[in-house]
Write a protein that holds these residues in place. Sequence first.
Motif, PDB file in Angstrom:
ATOM      1  N   THR A 104       5.630 -56.402 -56.905  1.00 25.03           N
ATOM      2  CA  THR A 104       6.161 -55.636 -55.686  1.00 25.03           C
ATOM      3  C   THR A 104       6.933 -56.404 -55.058  1.00 25.03           C
ATOM      4  OG1 THR A 104       4.318 -56.301 -54.626  1.00 25.03           O
ATOM      5  CG2 THR A 104       4.056 -54.206 -56.006  1.00 25.03           C
ATOM      6  N   VAL A 105       7.198 -57.783 -55.088  1.00 27.76           N
ATOM      7  CA  VAL A 105       7.881 -58.575 -54.351  1.00 27.76           C
ATOM      8  C   VAL A 105       9.504 -58.345 -54.699  1.00 27.76           C
ATOM      9  CG1 VAL A 105       8.434 -60.953 -53.530  1.00 27.76           C
ATOM     10  CG2 VAL A 105       6.149 -60.343 -54.221  1.00 27.76           C
ATOM     11  N   ASP A 106      10.294 -58.075 -53.860  1.00 23.75           N
ATOM     12  CA  ASP A 106      11.725 -57.958 -54.208  1.00 23.75           C
ATOM     13  C   ASP A 106      12.440 -59.342 -54.620  1.00 23.75           C
ATOM     14  OD1 ASP A 106      14.503 -57.445 -54.475  1.00 23.75           O
ATOM     15  OD2 ASP A 106      14.443 -56.297 -52.612  1.00 23.75           O
ATOM     16  N   HIS A 107      12.430 -59.879 -55.723  1.00 21.07           N
ATOM     17  CA  HIS A 107      13.206 -60.977 -56.121  1.00 21.07           C
ATOM     18  C   HIS A 107      14.438 -61.030 -55.847  1.00 21.07           C
ATOM     19  CE1 HIS A 107       9.219 -61.085 -58.133  1.00 21.07           C
ATOM     20  NE2 HIS A 107       9.398 -62.293 -58.633  1.00 21.07           N
ATOM     21  N   ASN A 108      15.331 -59.939 -55.315  1.00 21.26           N
ATOM     22  CA  ASN A 108      16.612 -60.214 -54.942  1.00 21.26           C
ATOM     23  C   ASN A 108      16.679 -60.903 -53.595  1.00 21.26           C
ATOM     24  OD1 ASN A 108      17.971 -59.243 -57.108  1.00 21.26           O
ATOM     25  ND2 ASN A 108      17.279 -57.296 -56.588  1.00 21.26           N
ATOM     26  N   LYS A 109      15.449 -60.684 -52.654  1.00 27.94           N
ATOM     27  CA  LYS A 109      15.346 -61.144 -51.090  1.00 27.94           C
ATOM     28  C   LYS A 109      14.489 -62.303 -51.278  1.00 27.94           C
ATOM     29  CE  LYS A 109      16.031 -56.607 -49.456  1.00 27.94           C
ATOM     30  NZ  LYS A 109      15.283 -55.431 -48.827  1.00 27.94           N
ATOM     31  N   LEU A 110      13.900 -62.847 -52.190  1.00 23.87           N
ATOM     32  CA  LEU A 110      12.871 -63.882 -52.479  1.00 23.87           C
ATOM     33  C   LEU A 110      13.422 -65.301 -51.840  1.00 23.87           C
ATOM     34  CD1 LEU A 110      10.049 -64.563 -53.356  1.00 23.87           C
ATOM     35  CD2 LEU A 110      11.088 -65.308 -55.443  1.00 23.87           C
ATOM     36  N   VAL A 111      12.886 -65.910 -50.950  1.00 15.32           N
ATOM     37  CA  VAL A 111      13.214 -67.232 -50.596  1.00 15.32           C
ATOM     38  C   VAL A 111      12.196 -68.221 -50.944  1.00 15.32           C
ATOM     39  CG1 VAL A 111      14.856 -66.365 -48.861  1.00 15.32           C
ATOM     40  CG2 VAL A 111      12.375 -66.806 -47.993  1.00 15.32           C
ATOM     41  N   PRO A 112      12.435 -69.482 -51.106  1.00 13.75           N
ATOM     42  CA  PRO A 112      11.282 -70.581 -51.268  1.00 13.75           C
ATOM     43  C   PRO A 112      10.463 -70.785 -50.233  1.00 13.75           C
ATOM     44  CG  PRO A 112      13.508 -71.245 -51.873  1.00 13.75           C
ATOM     45  CD  PRO A 112      13.709 -70.021 -51.171  1.00 13.75           C
ATOM     46  N   GLY A 113       9.306 -70.832 -50.472  1.00 16.30           N
ATOM     47  CA  GLY A 113       8.252 -70.842 -49.565  1.00 16.30           C
ATOM     48  C   GLY A 113       6.848 -70.555 -49.994  1.00 16.30           C
ATOM     49  N   LYS A 171      15.129 -69.184 -55.973  1.00 14.84           N
ATOM     50  CA  LYS A 171      15.724 -67.725 -55.828  1.00 14.84           C
ATOM     51  C   LYS A 171      16.088 -67.303 -57.231  1.00 14.84           C
ATOM     52  CE  LYS A 171      17.533 -67.942 -51.230  1.00 14.84           C
ATOM     53  NZ  LYS A 171      18.650 -67.499 -50.426  1.00 14.84           N
ATOM     54  N   PRO A 172      15.411 -66.395 -57.793  1.00 17.01           N
ATOM     55  CA  PRO A 172      15.636 -65.792 -59.214  1.00 17.01           C
ATOM     56  C   PRO A 172      17.027 -65.377 -59.332  1.00 17.01           C
ATOM     57  CG  PRO A 172      13.682 -65.063 -58.289  1.00 17.01           C
ATOM     58  CD  PRO A 172      14.286 -65.503 -57.166  1.00 17.01           C
ATOM     59  N   ASN A 173      17.653 -64.807 -58.471  1.00 20.74           N
ATOM     60  CA  ASN A 173      19.040 -64.069 -58.549  1.00 20.74           C
ATOM     61  C   ASN A 173      20.032 -65.180 -58.485  1.00 20.74           C
ATOM     62  OD1 ASN A 173      18.593 -64.550 -55.839  1.00 20.74           O
ATOM     63  ND2 ASN A 173      19.815 -62.702 -55.172  1.00 20.74           N
ATOM     64  N   THR A 174      19.774 -66.347 -58.138  1.00 12.89           N
ATOM     65  CA  THR A 174      20.755 -67.171 -58.181  1.00 12.89           C
ATOM     66  C   THR A 174      21.101 -67.906 -59.624  1.00 12.89           C
ATOM     67  OG1 THR A 174      19.324 -69.058 -57.725  1.00 12.89           O
ATOM     68  CG2 THR A 174      20.165 -68.034 -55.932  1.00 12.89           C
ATOM     69  N   GLY A 175      20.078 -67.647 -60.217  1.00  9.73           N
ATOM     70  CA  GLY A 175      19.998 -68.191 -61.957  1.00  9.73           C
ATOM     71  C   GLY A 175      19.829 -69.582 -61.708  1.00  9.73           C
ATOM     72  N   ASP A 176      19.248 -70.315 -60.730  1.00  7.72           N
ATOM     73  CA  ASP A 176      18.875 -71.435 -60.503  1.00  7.72           C
ATOM     74  C   ASP A 176      17.173 -71.678 -60.529  1.00  7.72           C
ATOM     75  OD1 ASP A 176      18.943 -74.425 -59.834  1.00  7.72           O
ATOM     76  OD2 ASP A 176      19.182 -73.934 -57.725  1.00  7.72           O
ATOM     77  N   LEU A 177      16.768 -71.560 -61.710  1.00  9.41           N
ATOM     78  CA  LEU A 177      15.420 -71.714 -61.913  1.00  9.41           C
ATOM     79  C   LEU A 177      14.923 -72.915 -62.101  1.00  9.41           C
ATOM     80  CD1 LEU A 177      15.009 -68.485 -64.467  1.00  9.41           C
ATOM     81  CD2 LEU A 177      14.835 -68.560 -61.831  1.00  9.41           C
ATOM     82  N   LEU A 178      13.463 -73.202 -62.052  1.00 10.29           N
ATOM     83  CA  LEU A 178      13.059 -74.519 -62.345  1.00 10.29           C
ATOM     84  C   LEU A 178      13.137 -74.654 -63.747  1.00 10.29           C
ATOM     85  CD1 LEU A 178       9.809 -74.507 -60.087  1.00 10.29           C
ATOM     86  CD2 LEU A 178      12.100 -75.620 -59.839  1.00 10.29           C
ATOM     87  N   SER A 179      13.645 -75.871 -64.130  1.00  4.34           N
ATOM     88  CA  SER A 179      13.524 -76.289 -65.896  1.00  4.34           C
ATOM     89  C   SER A 179      12.214 -76.333 -66.285  1.00  4.34           C
ATOM     90  CB  SER A 179      14.331 -77.468 -65.978  1.00  4.34           C
ATOM     91  OG  SER A 179      13.798 -78.476 -65.669  1.00  4.34           O
ATOM     92  N   ASN A 180      11.932 -76.374 -67.605  1.00  2.45           N
ATOM     93  CA  ASN A 180      10.741 -76.469 -68.191  1.00  2.45           C
ATOM     94  C   ASN A 180      10.143 -78.012 -67.859  1.00  2.45           C
ATOM     95  OD1 ASN A 180      10.829 -73.974 -69.388  1.00  2.45           O
ATOM     96  ND2 ASN A 180      11.749 -74.817 -71.396  1.00  2.45           N
ATOM     97  N   SER A 181      11.078 -79.075 -67.875  1.00  5.86           N
ATOM     98  CA  SER A 181      10.394 -80.230 -67.334  1.00  5.86           C
ATOM     99  C   SER A 181      10.020 -80.095 -65.953  1.00  5.86           C
ATOM    100  CB  SER A 181      11.752 -81.335 -67.912  1.00  5.86           C
ATOM    101  OG  SER A 181      11.165 -82.503 -67.348  1.00  5.86           O
ATOM    102  N   GLU A 182      10.739 -79.531 -64.946  1.00  5.44           N
ATOM    103  CA  GLU A 182      10.569 -79.498 -63.960  1.00  5.44           C
ATOM    104  C   GLU A 182       9.090 -78.808 -63.589  1.00  5.44           C
ATOM    105  OE1 GLU A 182      14.640 -79.488 -60.979  1.00  5.44           O
ATOM    106  OE2 GLU A 182      13.937 -77.674 -62.167  1.00  5.44           O
ATOM    107  N   MET A 183       9.073 -77.749 -64.117  1.00  2.00           N
ATOM    108  CA  MET A 183       7.826 -76.865 -63.994  1.00  2.00           C
ATOM    109  C   MET A 183       6.670 -77.735 -64.479  1.00  2.00           C
ATOM    110  SD  MET A 183       8.292 -73.847 -62.892  1.00  2.00           S
ATOM    111  CE  MET A 183       6.805 -72.923 -63.372  1.00  2.00           C
TER     112      MET A 183
END
Length: 153
Positions: free
Chosen positions: A8-17, A36-48
């Motif tokens: 239910t969270v709008d991932h287009n408006k999602l900010v880190p927090g 932010k998911p819509n930037t394509g800048d997700l955490l890598s597998n190694s980071e996660m």
Amino acid sequence: MERIASFTVDHNKLVPGLYYSRRDGDTVTFDLRFKKPNTGDLLSNSEMHSVEHLIATLLRNSEDKEAVIYFGPMGCQTGFYFLFDNRLLSLEGAIELLQEVFTAAANFEGEMPGKSAVECGNYVNLDVDTGKAVCKFYADLIADWTVEKLSYD
């Protein structure tokens, strides 16, 4: 079917927090959002994976370890879930605990916890420096977080 809370969270408006997701009886779930998911800048597998090992270890060795139910990654790679027993840890206390463990992880010295074939099925993508860098980013982000900031906009 009912949609689950995180959908239910709008991932287009999602900010880190740090956000309050839900309460199930005495179990509270926080969403720790990093990217932010819509930037394509997700955490890598190694980071996660590296953050998971550091933070889960520190949480389960903290003074509040009895309140810790779960800490683990979101499948969408935008952050983590932290579940805790609200009878043993208040919302304020949970925020303080996360601030403490992310700061400790950012300054962690030593070998990555659980980095062996015996302890982890995918130990090869664990890197303590990667984990520390991501934890520093998040520690700085939530340094002044309060209960009032726990709501998604």
